[in-house]
Every structure is written in C-alpha cells, then in structure tokens.
Design a protein around this motif. Structure first.
Motif: not given
Length: 185
Positions: A15-19, A132-138, A156-157
């Motif tokens: 996962s991305d490190p941002s909270p 994953e690409y489809k999830a981002i688009a949604a 966005q997170r």
C-alpha cells in the motif's frame, strides 16, 4: 464510538505510505452511498478484487512463494478498502450489503461471475492489472459525481494503493511472463 485505526491494517509495500483520511462525511446522502456501493461490491469493486486475487493466490502460491504472498497481501489491502467504504456508506446513511448500486432495483446481488478466474498465470496477472486500472477509472468517475470533499479524499487515497498494486503486478508480469502490460490511453 471510537474511530477505527485503519493504519494498523496497512500491509507494508502493498500500500502507499501516506495515511488514510478519517472516515467522515458532510452529512447523510443516500445517492452518494449508492454510488459507493459499486466500488464496494459491484462488478468492478473491492469485493470482486478480493475474490479474484484470493483465487489467483490459491494457484500462485504453488508456483512461487513470493508471488503467492503478493496476491494474498494485495487482497488484504483490498479488504481494508472494503472496510473503509463500508464505514463511509454507513455514515452516508446506506447499508453496505454485498451488491452494487445497479443491483438495488433488481434484487441482483454480487456474483462470482464477476471474477476472472483463468488458469494461465500470465493472463491472470494481466486481468489483475486490468482490474486495478478499471477500479481507478471508477473511483475517478465517482470523485467527479460525489460533491463531498471528505468522501473524495477517501477515494483519492484508495487510488494511491491501486497504483501501487499496478506497479507490483506489472513487476510480477515482467518477472514471470517476460512481458509488460500495455498502457491504457
């Protein structure tokens, strides 16, 4: 009721490190809750991703321990997303049952047919990247439709984690299949 510490569920490099932002909303909004139902348990959703990645994990762990761990831990990260979405849906006044928003009118709940099963490792990894690409688009579409900046921040997170998953799956595709996923333009 105490706030849930989502940070404790993060899975390191998966996962991305941002909270994660605090799960809160401007106020109840059943329309927004219904939009999020598709991200929660629709065709392209966290529930579908979890189910697909776990199915692939069951095969991949036999092939390579590290590859199995990748799918298992990405599925766990997607479970965290599903929990965050469930909490958001509830705060919006919705009920996070296992269905997408389009299913509400037809009493048509989530189905295992939404999963790409496959038996070829390379095709499975490509399907995982595609998911994953489809999830981002949604998520990006839903950010546009939802006028609550708290909910937008949550989506966005989550997108940041989905981008990490694309990178990890792409590395696995290169390692095990010797090819790259074609970029979506």
């Amino acid at each position: 009721m105490s706030e849930i510490n989502y940070e404790r569920h993060k899975k390191g490099r998966y996962s991305d490190p941002s909270p994660y932002p605090e799960v809160k909303v401007l106020g109840p909004n059943l329309n927004y809750a219904e939009i999020l139902m598709d991200d929660y348990a629709g065709v392209v959703s966290e529930f579908t991703a979890i189910s697909q990645y776990l199915y692939h994990y069951f095969s991949f762990k036999q092939i390579d321990k590290e590859l199995g761990e990748l799918l298992e831990n990405v599925a766990i990260t997607e479970m965290l997303h599903m929990e965050i979405l469930a909490d958001t849906i509830k705060k919006l006044g919705g009920n996070p049952v296992i269905r997408g928003s389009n299913s509400a009118l037809h009493d048509n709940f989530w189905s295992g047919k939404y999963i790409y099963y496959g038996t070829n490792l390379c095709k499975q990894l490509k399907a995982d990247i595609d998911a994953e690409y489809k999830a981002i688009a949604a998520y990006q579409k839903h950010i546009y439709y939802i006028g609550d900046f708290h909910v937008q921040a949550i989506l966005q997170r989550i997108i940041l984690d989905e981008k990490v998953h694309i990178s990890l799956f792409s590395q696995a595709l290169q390692k095990f299949c010797g090819c790259q996923y074609p970029s979506l333009k």
